[in-house]
Design a protein around this motif. Structure first.
Motif, PDB file in Angstrom:
ATOM      1  N   ASP A  89       0.921  -1.303  -0.064  1.00  0.00           N
ATOM      2  CA  ASP A  89      -0.606   0.113   0.152  1.00  0.00           C
ATOM      3  C   ASP A  89       0.746   1.069   0.036  1.00  0.00           C
ATOM      4  O   ASP A  89       1.883   1.712   0.757  1.00  0.00           O
ATOM      5  N   VAL A  90       0.453   1.930  -0.376  1.00  0.00           N
ATOM      6  CA  VAL A  90       1.116   3.007  -0.652  1.00  0.00           C
ATOM      7  C   VAL A  90       1.285   4.132   0.529  1.00  0.00           C
ATOM      8  O   VAL A  90      -0.324   4.234   1.318  1.00  0.00           O
ATOM      9  N   LYS A  91       2.078   4.802   1.504  1.00  0.00           N
ATOM     10  CA  LYS A  91       2.426   5.251   2.220  1.00  0.00           C
ATOM     11  C   LYS A  91       2.508   7.142   2.099  1.00  0.00           C
ATOM     12  O   LYS A  91       3.426   6.853   1.509  1.00  0.00           O
ATOM     13  N   VAL A  92       1.683   7.873   2.539  1.00  0.00           N
ATOM     14  CA  VAL A  92       1.902   8.961   2.788  1.00  0.00           C
ATOM     15  C   VAL A  92       2.046   9.831   3.995  1.00  0.00           C
ATOM     16  O   VAL A  92       0.859   9.570   4.726  1.00  0.00           O
ATOM     17  N   THR A  93       3.260  10.223   4.571  1.00  0.00           N
ATOM     18  CA  THR A  93       3.112  10.533   6.239  1.00  0.00           C
ATOM     19  C   THR A  93       3.140  11.831   6.341  1.00  0.00           C
ATOM     20  O   THR A  93       4.742  12.110   5.735  1.00  0.00           O
ATOM     21  N   GLN A  94       3.275  12.360   7.174  1.00  0.00           N
ATOM     22  CA  GLN A  94       3.069  13.967   7.423  1.00  0.00           C
ATOM     23  C   GLN A  94       3.471  13.777   9.087  1.00  0.00           C
ATOM     24  O   GLN A  94       2.753  12.590   9.474  1.00  0.00           O
ATOM     25  N   SER A  95       4.381  15.011   8.902  1.00  0.00           N
ATOM     26  CA  SER A  95       4.875  14.572  10.380  1.00  0.00           C
ATOM     27  C   SER A  95       4.851  15.827  11.760  1.00  0.00           C
ATOM     28  O   SER A  95       4.950  14.164  12.880  1.00  0.00           O
ATOM     29  N   SER A  96       3.669  16.269  11.001  1.00  0.00           N
ATOM     30  CA  SER A  96       2.093  16.661  12.760  1.00  0.00           C
ATOM     31  C   SER A  96       1.299  15.894  12.557  1.00  0.00           C
ATOM     32  O   SER A  96       0.675  16.485  11.133  1.00  0.00           O
ATOM     33  N   ARG A  97       0.372  15.791  12.887  1.00  0.00           N
ATOM     34  CA  ARG A  97      -1.082  15.847  12.953  1.00  0.00           C
ATOM     35  C   ARG A  97      -1.598  17.539  13.574  1.00  0.00           C
ATOM     36  O   ARG A  97      -1.991  17.813  13.202  1.00  0.00           O
ATOM     37  N   TYR A  98      -1.244  18.151  14.580  1.00  0.00           N
ATOM     38  CA  TYR A  98      -1.573  18.870  14.944  1.00  0.00           C
ATOM     39  C   TYR A  98      -0.524  19.718  15.118  1.00  0.00           C
ATOM     40  O   TYR A  98       0.716  19.013  15.805  1.00  0.00           O
ATOM     41  N   LEU A  99      -0.164  21.377  15.110  1.00  0.00           N
ATOM     42  CA  LEU A  99       1.216  22.072  15.085  1.00  0.00           C
ATOM     43  C   LEU A  99       0.132  23.233  15.952  1.00  0.00           C
ATOM     44  O   LEU A  99      -0.399  23.512  14.811  1.00  0.00           O
ATOM     45  N   VAL A 100       1.101  23.853  16.631  1.00  0.00           N
ATOM     46  CA  VAL A 100       0.002  25.658  17.515  1.00  0.00           C
ATOM     47  C   VAL A 100       1.437  26.751  17.063  1.00  0.00           C
ATOM     48  O   VAL A 100       2.921  25.767  17.588  1.00  0.00           O
ATOM     49  N   LYS A 101       1.389  27.219  16.591  1.00  0.00           N
ATOM     50  CA  LYS A 101       2.882  28.168  16.617  1.00  0.00           C
ATOM     51  C   LYS A 101       2.503  29.705  16.084  1.00  0.00           C
ATOM     52  O   LYS A 101       1.159  30.160  15.956  1.00  0.00           O
ATOM     53  N   ARG A 102       3.377  30.614  16.932  1.00  0.00           N
ATOM     54  CA  ARG A 102       3.095  31.948  17.151  1.00  0.00           C
ATOM     55  C   ARG A 102       3.340  32.513  15.553  1.00  0.00           C
ATOM     56  O   ARG A 102       4.309  32.574  15.245  1.00  0.00           O
ATOM     57  N   THR A 103       2.905  33.959  15.465  1.00  0.00           N
ATOM     58  CA  THR A 103       3.055  34.559  14.406  1.00  0.00           C
ATOM     59  C   THR A 103       4.468  34.940  14.346  1.00  0.00           C
ATOM     60  O   THR A 103       4.591  35.575  15.301  1.00  0.00           O
ATOM     61  N   GLY A 104       4.339  35.087  13.348  1.00  0.00           N
ATOM     62  CA  GLY A 104       6.197  35.472  12.923  1.00  0.00           C
ATOM     63  C   GLY A 104       6.626  33.990  12.895  1.00  0.00           C
ATOM     64  O   GLY A 104       8.269  34.242  12.344  1.00  0.00           O
ATOM     65  N   GLU A 105       6.860  33.201  13.496  1.00  0.00           N
ATOM     66  CA  GLU A 105       7.598  32.454  13.787  1.00  0.00           C
ATOM     67  C   GLU A 105       7.868  31.664  11.784  1.00  0.00           C
ATOM     68  O   GLU A 105       6.437  31.765  11.314  1.00  0.00           O
ATOM     69  N   LYS A 106       9.121  30.552  11.430  1.00  0.00           N
ATOM     70  CA  LYS A 106       9.397  29.267  10.704  1.00  0.00           C
ATOM     71  C   LYS A 106       8.090  29.075  10.961  1.00  0.00           C
ATOM     72  O   LYS A 106       9.177  27.814  12.113  1.00  0.00           O
ATOM     73  N   VAL A 107       8.252  28.308  10.566  1.00  0.00           N
ATOM     74  CA  VAL A 107       6.843  26.726  10.076  1.00  0.00           C
ATOM     75  C   VAL A 107       7.240  25.675   9.044  1.00  0.00           C
ATOM     76  O   VAL A 107       7.092  25.840   8.192  1.00  0.00           O
ATOM     77  N   PHE A 108       8.061  24.956   9.258  1.00  0.00           N
ATOM     78  CA  PHE A 108       8.183  23.520   8.062  1.00  0.00           C
ATOM     79  C   PHE A 108       6.781  21.859   9.026  1.00  0.00           C
ATOM     80  O   PHE A 108       6.989  21.814   9.614  1.00  0.00           O
TER      81      PHE A 108
END
Lengths: 114, 115
Positions: B1-20
């Motif tokens: 089966d094909v598997k596509v995995t994203q590193s986080s399910r939930y993420l909270v960041k502050r305004t102005g942060e650099k997010v990956f």
């Protein structure tokens, strides 16, 4: 770009009922997929069906490419069928260069009541 | 089966942060995509990549960039996160070629909240 319209936008049914979801698209397509979005947000592949008819258990789908529509049938609905169903297409106008992003309809929100 | 995995399910960041946001697929697919999903607006394509180090803008690329250094990994970068980037982000891949006639598979999604 290509337009994709799904109907109905909302559908509430009792468990055991049958349902038909429709997807109309404005141009010829190379690719059409149906997805079910589960409560956690993941898109689950139901059918890859640019033309013809397919069946998988209680679900079946038909795409009439010449008339630019596709139908998703759900028989004997269960509460676990609840969620949002999306139709997505790749236009036949896609040139073959680069990648082939899907264009999505707005979805049909299906609620199956026990 | 094909598997596509994203590193986080939930993420909270502050305004102005650099997010990956990271996405990995395990089926040697050529093409990878980033979409965002918003109520009333549906799913919209942000960026896609058809080869390592190759990228193309989708419908709504403003405020985002991407990186594909290896075939299996496609990163979405928010250089300076803003509250209007609060959304559900979905990564996808497909084998590519064949004039667009290939099946796409999606990761589980990342719900990003920017505060």
């Amino acid at each position: 770009g290509i337009q994709v319209e799904q109907s109905p936008p909302d559908l509430i049914l009792q468990e055991g009922a049958n349902s038909t979801l429709r997807c109309n698209f404005s141009d010829s397509v190379n690719n059409l997929q149906w997805f079910h979005q589960n409560p956690w947000g993941q898109l689950i592949n139901l059918f890859y069906i640019p033309s013809g008819t397919k069946q998988n258990g209680r679900l079946s789908a038909t795409t009439v490419a010449t008339e630019r529509y596709s139908l998703l049938y759900i028989s004997s609905s269960q509460t676990t069928d609840s969620g949002v169903y999306f139709c997505a297409v790749v236009s036949r106008g896609y040139s073959g260069g680069g990648a082939d992003g899907l264009t999505f309809g707005k979805g049909t929100h299906l609620i199956i009541q026990p | 089966d094909v598997k596509v995995t994203q590193s986080s399910r939930y993420l909270v960041k502050r305004t102005g942060e650099k997010v990956f946001l990271e996405c990995v697929q395990d089926m040697d697919h050529e093409n990878m995509f980033w979409y965002r999903q918003d109520p009333g607006l549906g799913l919209r394509l942000i960026y896609f990549s058809y080869d390592v180090k190759m990228k193309e803008k989708g419908d709504i690329p403003e405020g985002y960039s991407v990186s594909r250094e290896k075939k299996e990994r496609f990163s979405l970068i928010l250089e300076s996160a803003s509250t209007n980037q609060t959304s559900m982000y979905l990564c996808a891949s497909n084998p590519g070629g064949q004039g667009g006639m290939t099946e796409a598979f999606f990761g589980q999604g990342t719900r990003l909240t920017v505060v």
